[in-house]
Write a protein that holds these residues in place. Structure first.
Motif, short mmCIF file in Angstrom:
data_model
loop_
_atom_site.label_atom_id
_atom_site.label_comp_id
_atom_site.label_asym_id
_atom_site.label_seq_id
_atom_site.Cartn_x
_atom_site.Cartn_y
_atom_site.Cartn_z
N ILE A 156 0.86 -1.19 0.00
CA ILE A 156 0.00 0.00 0.00
C ILE A 156 0.89 1.23 0.00
O ILE A 156 1.83 1.33 0.80
CB ILE A 156 -0.92 0.01 1.24
N ILE A 157 0.61 2.09 -0.90
CA ILE A 157 1.42 3.29 -1.00
C ILE A 157 0.55 4.47 -0.59
O ILE A 157 -0.53 4.68 -1.15
CB ILE A 157 1.97 3.44 -2.43
N VAL A 158 1.02 5.18 0.42
CA VAL A 158 0.21 6.26 0.99
C VAL A 158 1.03 7.54 0.92
O VAL A 158 2.14 7.62 1.46
CB VAL A 158 -0.15 5.95 2.46
N ASP A 159 0.49 8.51 0.19
CA ASP A 159 1.25 9.73 -0.05
C ASP A 159 0.69 10.86 0.82
O ASP A 159 -0.47 11.23 0.66
CB ASP A 159 1.13 10.09 -1.55
N GLU A 160 1.51 11.38 1.74
CA GLU A 160 1.13 12.49 2.62
C GLU A 160 -0.28 12.30 3.19
O GLU A 160 -1.18 13.11 2.97
CB GLU A 160 1.15 13.82 1.81
N PRO A 161 -0.49 11.28 3.95
CA PRO A 161 -1.87 10.96 4.34
C PRO A 161 -2.45 11.86 5.42
O PRO A 161 -3.66 11.99 5.51
CB PRO A 161 -1.78 9.53 4.85
N THR A 162 -1.61 12.47 6.24
CA THR A 162 -2.17 13.16 7.40
C THR A 162 -2.23 14.67 7.24
O THR A 162 -2.69 15.37 8.14
CB THR A 162 -1.37 12.82 8.66
N THR A 163 -1.78 15.15 6.10
CA THR A 163 -1.81 16.59 5.87
C THR A 163 -3.25 17.09 6.02
O THR A 163 -4.17 16.51 5.45
CB THR A 163 -1.31 16.93 4.44
N GLY A 164 -3.39 18.14 6.82
CA GLY A 164 -4.70 18.76 6.93
C GLY A 164 -5.63 18.07 7.92
O GLY A 164 -6.78 18.46 8.05
N LEU A 165 -5.16 17.04 8.59
CA LEU A 165 -6.04 16.38 9.57
C LEU A 165 -5.80 16.96 10.96
O LEU A 165 -4.69 17.36 11.30
CB LEU A 165 -5.76 14.88 9.61
N ASP A 166 -6.85 16.93 11.78
CA ASP A 166 -6.65 17.39 13.15
C ASP A 166 -5.92 16.28 13.92
O ASP A 166 -5.86 15.13 13.47
CB ASP A 166 -7.99 17.79 13.78
N PRO A 167 -5.30 16.60 15.08
CA PRO A 167 -4.44 15.63 15.77
C PRO A 167 -5.16 14.32 16.06
O PRO A 167 -4.59 13.23 15.88
CB PRO A 167 -4.08 16.34 17.06
N GLU A 168 -6.41 14.41 16.46
CA GLU A 168 -7.14 13.19 16.82
C GLU A 168 -7.27 12.27 15.60
O GLU A 168 -7.00 11.08 15.66
CB GLU A 168 -8.53 13.59 17.32
#
Lengths: 297, 1116
Positions: A156-168
């Protein structure tokens, strides 16, 4: 090794040499790909997902050559791109159903079960009838990972998955990936957020200017930074000097002055004490001292 | 390739499409539009008969309309999907799956196609619903399937493939969209049926009408044509795959799809090639037929006195034997015959059954008689042949341009066929040469081929089971389903129809009227049942009316109206009023009369009721309404012209053209009964016919639209070309009636002067009636007329050989005096005419007296001549330079005089002079009716007139008024100088036009221009003979009486003149609120210069300004 990359080069038609002789061994589990913007992470990801053809070099994915056996490689791939939006008029479950169909799930009943259980596991079952564009940012990412996982891929290739998400949401998402990784899947996580890697990857590579600057475990990278992180207590007039002289990690006001963290081999002339390093410190130290890239200007 | 992948992509592509607003809006609009159209057409019956008459037209028209809309929307939506793919990373999550590019592209396109196909099915289902509910139309389920595959499928595949490919190449949706819409627009509005329809991707002009009787007549052509676009679309889709912006699963795929794309493209190109070459081959084959005719033009021929024909129908062919007995027209050893080149000659024998040598070259059979035959000898021949009749051989004289011209009714494009030969149906008209006829068919080297002769016919036909044969003559059913037809009278040719016909008959006045239709096309209309016994009476009344009007009798014992397939078409020919649709004692009437709205009988009956209620407020019962409806339908056969087309030419000119009615009944009374022949003038029969019909059309609305009447056009042409050349010139076919009418009227004018028109016509008719069903020599007729009228007619024929100098006449306003002799009123009219030319001429004068109306356009045949007092119609001979004054006395007040200058340079050729001022005098009547020869009737020493035709008149150069108005006003046709100035669009430049009301010596013309700022000026330079006081007047006639004329806003309207003499400029205004249409005074001026310039500007509040004539009269 699940993925072996040998002598990989990518030169774009405009002459931009995006990847320069990349050699990497990617084991199963979570693999972190760290690097500043423009380091070549996305190009590498797109080559690994068979969306882009390399100029030279070879990639072996679970025994398949990425160029010659593109179909077989695609069959074991899951991909969550960086800028992941949704077609306006697909419902949440339809999106997964579409992905499931394309992965060869012909049986309608099995497919429905797979879709439902995947929706359950990413916590989207209750919103399955909702149009995907009406989901929150975190839900969209979860739907993204769900479509990448639906056919149980090996990579599985995941590119910048957490950008723009809140910490939770970010923590929730990392945990989701970790769970998957536990099942013997290779997850390549490309990011410029150090925290994503430190908390989940056993192996990582640091990319810079199209090359691999570091390859190893996050611990090894930390080790290289031990004794190189300092906490300084400064007056306001000193802050400016420190800012110019050392890579500053954080600046916190304290009473009449400032408490500042810097990475450096040695600090002289200031009220400095050693500080235990984290991966973020290691990343900055690496950029500053190993690659001489740091600048505060 | 995995079908599952394609279906998956297609499924989700369709979902996207169905959920897009563009698609939804389009669907609602198109369903509404087609729904309303169907409701109007099929439920309310308000959209004419052409669609419901032939059931397959219903899905045809619906899909035709829908197809245009879907093409535009498909372009937009399909180019949109690639844009979406390009823009969003989301697509990439699907790209990383194992499906191949081909599966993805096919899936995408199939997803779009299936949504549109579904919409097609919804539309068809809706149409079918209306179809079933319709009281007017039957249901042809097969047609729904056929048109779906012929119209929608190829168009969709092509448009989608084309737009996706273009989008991939251009990578710009807006540009792709503009190019594709431009392409569709170009096809619809410009290319149309050009280039043999090959670019007609939407099947917009492709003849797709499917007959209920014979189905498609051009199926191979349709299939190759649709193949172009279906295969082309597939090819584009295949090319899309290697161009698609995703790495292929294997490199091999790239070549596979290039291969398939090329293969389909080749297929499409082959279809296009086949399509064009089939048509071109037909054209070149026709050229070969003509060449062969020309080659045999001088060969000896015979006249056939009797034909005995035996025909046996076989599923795919006919076999026939003909025995002909006739007379050799020339001494020779061999004689030629024409037989359709599709028929194969098996044997030729002489009267004794001896086999004769013959050669066959395409259509020609050249028979070697085995001995020398002397002119006048009797010849007997028997010819056996079989095969299929080739329609391409028909109408060799009709140019390709006319033959290949699109034929549209409503929006349906209809194939043109001249012959039908299927196992179920046969239609052979004489034009097909389905049996051998002496001589050749069309040749451009002689006119002999136009010559028809009467022969006796006997025909025996054996049809396939279940079919019946129809032909002329007494019919007898013999054993084994054989039918024989024995003609009651000799005929010029014979027609054979075989089909599954149902017959309805009515007997009236010893004529049997028969209607042959398909059993399913029978007129099962309740309203008609109530009048079954009254119909014969109605027909009899009409027949009597026609016979009374034309003074001709219907000669046959039966009259059959035979329904023939919609594709059947005939062409007008200059030498005869009869088209192939009209055959002796039968008319080949178009399938269910689809081109006539009257044939929607229920509606016609309802309309009759409404009319009656609206006109006189009277209620008529169903029976009366049905009877009136039948009468209305019968009128179809009485109209000389079937179609009035007003088209816009050169972007600013309306052009009115009329199409001759192919079902015009007249040939039954004349052409099939009389045959006047002349080897020099094959048009002879037509000349007599047109003369007897007294065909006059002039003035009136046709002229108002075109700016020139057809007779005037004919005049101009006769001044430039010889009559003989004009007869051969297809370009002027639409004026042929007028040209012939001018010539025929002039031919008999000397006789009319001596005998009067009625007597000449009666004598001619008597001559003809002594020779019914016989071939009469034209020259003999003329000789007889010469004897009766004591004048020379035959010499006039020599003037037909060359262009002629045309006379012109100056006609003065008539003077009328009401002489009151102790209470008894007598109106004395003096009309002065001058032939101002160097050639002799004849004019026709018609007086309109009292309140009676007569003449005029739009009347039925022959009616112009009836009920007119011969006194009111006079011909006057005017030799070169002569001036004559006609004095006539009337009991009632004359209203007008119309002088028809016949073949002349006068414009208008027919001048109507209304009588305005009647002088009252109390005295005894001293004048008597006479014609005085005057010294000179023209000119006047006291007045100086400058007309717009004079060299002293000039116009300001037209200003550039903007590209668009310039373009809209561009006039490229300079054949006829004067133009119509219709109310709709006002001319931007000074435009010459003619009218009886304008001033002029022999050309009553003026220039008209749109009003403006005064910068467009007309200038009259008037010479002043000597200084003095002059009264300046202007001729203010404005065209505006007719419905198509100007409607000037007369409020405060005045013309602004400047009268310039020397250094002085004086303004003069002429109030145009109530112009008298005679000289209007502009004032009295003192002039001491050589010339005076009178300038009229276009600065007026009126819509237009008319520049005509200025008059100066010296005052003492």
């Amino acid at each position: 090794m699940s993925i072996t990359i040998r002598g990989l080069n990518k030169i774009y038609p405009n002459g931009n040499h995006a990847l320069k002789d990349i050699n990497l061994e990617i084991p199963t589990g979570m693999f972190g790909l760290l690097g500043p913007n423009g380091a070549g992470k996305s190009t590498l990801m797109r080559i690994l997902t068979a969306l882009l053809e390399p100029s030279s070099g070879s990639v072996d994915v679970f025994g398949y050559d990425l160029t010659a056996d593109r179909k077989q490689v695609r069959a074991i791939l899951g991909y969550l791109p960086q800028d992941f939006r949704f077609f306006a008029k697909y419902k949440t479950y339809e999106f997964l159903d579409y992905a499931a169909r394309l992965s060869g799930m012909n049986n309608r009943k099995e497919r429905k079960q797979a879709v439902d259980s995947m929706l359950e596991s990413v916590g989207l079952f209750d919103v399955r009838e909702r149009y995907a564009n009406r989901l929150s940012g975190g839900m969209k990412r979860r739907l993204g990972i769900a479509q990448a996982l639906i056919h149980k891929p090996k990579v599985i290739i995941v590119d910048e998955p957490t950008t723009g998400l809140d910490p939770e949401e970010r923590i929730r998402f990392r945990n989701l990936l970790s769970e998957v990784a536990e099942q013997g899947v290779t997850i390549i996580l490309s990011t410029h957020i150090v925290g994503d890697i430190s908390s989940s990857c056993r192996t990582m590579a640091l990319m810079n200017r199209g090359q691999v600057a570091f390859y190893g475990s996050p611990e090894e990278m930390l080790k290289r930074t031990e004794g190189k992180v300092w906490r300084l207590k400064l007056r306001t007039d000193e802050l400016d000097i420190v800012n110019r002289r050392y890579p500053v990690i954080s600046t916190i006001p304290s009473g009449i002055g400032w408490e500042v963290q810097v990475v450096a081999d040695d600090v002289a002339g200031f009220d400095a004490e050693p500080f235990p390093p984290n991966l973020e410190h290691a990343y900055v130290y690496f950029m500053e001292n190993e690659l001489n890239l740091w600048t505060n200007d | 390739m995995k079908l599952h992948h394609i279906q998956s992509v297609a499924k989700y592509e369709s979902i996207l499409l169905r959920r897009s607003w563009n698609y939804r809006v389009f669907t609602i609009l198109i369903l509404l539009f087609i729904g309303i159209l169907q409701a109007v057409t099929l439920l309310a019956g308000q959209n004419g008969w052409a669609i419901p008459a032939i059931p397959s037209n219903i899905p045809y028209v619906a899909l035709y309309m829908f197809n245009l809309g879907q093409a535009a929307v498909a372009i937009f939506l399909s180019s949109d999907f690639l844009k979406r793919d390009k823009k969003l990373d989301t697509s990439e999550v699907f790209y990383v799956h194992e499906l191949s590019n081909a599966e993805y592209v096919f899936g995408k396109i199939w997803g779009n196609v299936r949504v549109f196909l579904l919409l097609n099915l919804i539309v068809l289902a809706m149409v079918l619903f209306f179809n079933i509910m319709s009281p007017y139309a039957k249901v042809d389920l097969g047609a729904y399937v056929v048109y779906f595959f012929l119209i929608s499928v190829p168009t969709l595949v092509f448009i989608l493939g084309f737009s996706v490919l273009l989008m991939l190449i251009l990578r710009n949706q807006a540009l792709t969209f503009v190019i594709l819409l431009g392409y569709v627009g170009l096809v619809l509005f410009y290319i149309g049926d050009k280039f043999y329809n090959v670019f007609d991707s939407l099947a917009y002009s492709l003849p797709l009408m499917r007959s209920d009787m014979v189905g498609f007549t051009n199926l191979p052509l349709i299939l190759t044509h649709r193949g172009i676009y279906f295969l082309g679309g597939l090819s584009f889709i295949c090319f899309t795959i290697p161009l698609f912006g995703r790495l292929p699963n294997t490199r091999r795929n790239f070549y596979i799809w290039v291969f398939w794309g090329s293969l389909f493209l080749l297929g499409a190109v082959y279809c296009a090639y086949r399509h064009v070459t089939t048509i071109l081959h037909n054209n070149s084959e026709r050229a070969v037929f003509l060449e062969i005719n020309n080659k045999y033009v001088d060969e000896a021929t015979m006249v056939v006195d009797a034909y005995e024909l035996e025909v046996e129908q076989q599923p795919e062919s006919v076999s026939a034997a003909v025995r002909l007995v006739g007379t050799a027209l020339r001494s020779s050893r061999s004689y030629i015959f024409s037989l359709n080149p599709g028929l194969i000659v098996d044997a030729v024998e002489d009267g004794q059954g001896r086999s004769l040598q013959f050669t066959r070259e395409k259509q020609i059979i050249k028979v070697d008689m085995g001995r020398n035959v002397t002119q006048g000898d009797s010849l007997t021949l028997a010819i056996r042949y079989h095969g299929r009749v080739d329609g391409n051989f028909c109408y060799l004289d009709i140019p390709d341009e006319e033959r290949l011209k699109e034929r549209k009714t409503n929006v349906m494009s209809i194939d043109k066929q001249y012959v039908f030969q299927t196992p179920q149906y046969i239609l052979f008209t004489p034009e097909t040469y389905w049996y051998p006829r002496p001589g050749i068919s069309y040749s451009d080297r002689t006119f002999d081929w136009q010559q028809a002769y009467f022969s006796n016919y006997r025909l025996r036909v054996k049809t396939l089971p279940g079919l019946i044969a129809l032909s002329q003559g007494q019919e007898l059913q013999t054993a084994d389903g054989e039918q024989t037809f024995t003609a009651d009278y000799p005929a010029q040719a014979v027609t054979l129809v075989i089909g599954n016909y149902a017959k309805a008959t009515a007997e009236s006045d010893s004529v049997q009227f028969r209607l042959y239709t398909l059993p399913s096309h029978r007129l099962d209309i309740a309203e008609l049942d109530s009048i079954t016994d009254t119909i014969p009476g109605a027909i009899r009344l009409l027949k009597e009316q026609i016979e009374r009007q034309t003074k001709l009798e219907y000669p046959f014992k039966r009259f059959s109206v035979i329904e023939v397939p919609a594709q059947f078409i005939s062409y007008q020919r200059s030498w005869t009023a009869a088209q192939e649709t009209m055959q002796p004692e039968m008319v080949l009437f178009c399938e269910r009369g689809f081109s006539f709205n009257e044939m929607m009988i229920e509606n016609t009956i309802r309309r009759q009721k409404n009319w009656a209620a609206r006109r006189g407020g009277q209620q008529i019962d169903d029976k009366e309404a049905a009877l009136r409806a039948i009468n209305e339908i019968l009128q179809i056969f009485l109209n000389e012209d079937s179609d009035f087309n007003i088209t816009q030419t050169n972007r600013n000119q309306l052009e009115l053209t009329t199409t001759p009615n192919p079902y015009y009944f007249f040939p039954q009374l004349y052409n099939f009964r009389y045959n006047i022949f002349s080897s020099a003038w094959p048009v002879a029969n037509r000349v007599i016919e047109v003369y007897l019909r007294n065909k006059q059309d002039d003035q009136g609305w046709e002229r108002n639209i075109n700016g020139i009447s057809n007779n005037e056009k004919a005049n101009i042409l006769l001044g430039d070309h010889s009559f003989r050349d004009l007869l051969a010139n297809i370009e002027y076919q639409d004026l042929m009636d007028n040209i012939i009418a001018m010539e025929s009227s002039e031919l008999f004018a000397p006789a009319e002067i001596n005998m009067g028109q009625t007597a000449v016509q009666d004598s001619l008719l008597a001559l003809l009636n002594r020779n019914t069903f016989k071939n009469i020599r034209f020259e003999d007729i003329l000789a007889s007329m010469e004897q009766m009228a004591s004048c020379r007619l035959i010499d006039i024929l020599s003037t037909w050989e060359k262009p002629r100098e045309l006379p012109f006449y100056i006609i003065k306003t008539p003077e009328v005096i009401n002489v009151n002799d102790r209470g008894k009123e007598t109106f004395v009219m003096k009309l002065t005419l001058t032939n101002a030319s160097q050639v002799d001429g004849i004019v026709n004068i018609r007086y309109e007296i009292g309140n009676m109306m007569f003449g005029g356009p739009g009347m039925r045949f022959g009616s112009a001549a009836i009920n007119v007092d011969p006194e009111q119609m006079r011909k006057l001979e005017l030799k070169a330079g002569q001036t004559k004054q006609l004095i006539t006395l009337w009991d009632e007040a004359p209203r007008a005089v119309t002088v028809n200058t016949m073949i002349s340079k006068n414009l208008p050729a027919s001048i109507q002079l209304p009588i305005r001022n009647i002088i009252e005098e109390s005295r005894r009547v001293t004048e008597k009716e006479e014609t005085l020869l005057l010294a000179d009737g023209t000119g006047s020493s006291v007045e100086i007139i400058v007309d717009n035709e004079d060299s002293l008149f000039s116009l300001t150069e037209p200003r550039i008024v903007g590209l668009l108005p310039e373009w809209l006003n561009a006039n490229t046709d300079t054949t006829f100088r004067y133009r119509g100035v219709q109310g709709g669009r006002r001319p931007v430049h000074w435009t010459p036009t003619t009218n009886s009301g304008y001033y002029g010596r022999f050309i009553r013309s003026a220039y008209v221009v749109k009003s403006g700022d005064g910068s467009q000026q007309a200038v009259w330079k008037v010479p002043i003979p000597s200084p003095g006081f002059y009264e300046v007047s202007y001729w203010p006639y404005m065209e505006g009486g007719g419905g198509f004329g100007f409607r000037n806003n007369r409020q405060n309207g005045e013309y602004h003149f400047q009268i310039i003499h020397g250094e002085e400029t004086e303004d003069a205004y002429l109030n145009m609120q109530r112009p008298t249409n005679e000289w209007e005074n502009l004032g009295l001026y003192y002039f001491d210069t050589d010339t005076v310039r009178v300038v009229l500007g276009n600065d007026t509040e009126l819509r237009t300004v008319t520049a005509d004539a200025v008059r100066l009269v010296r005052r003492q």
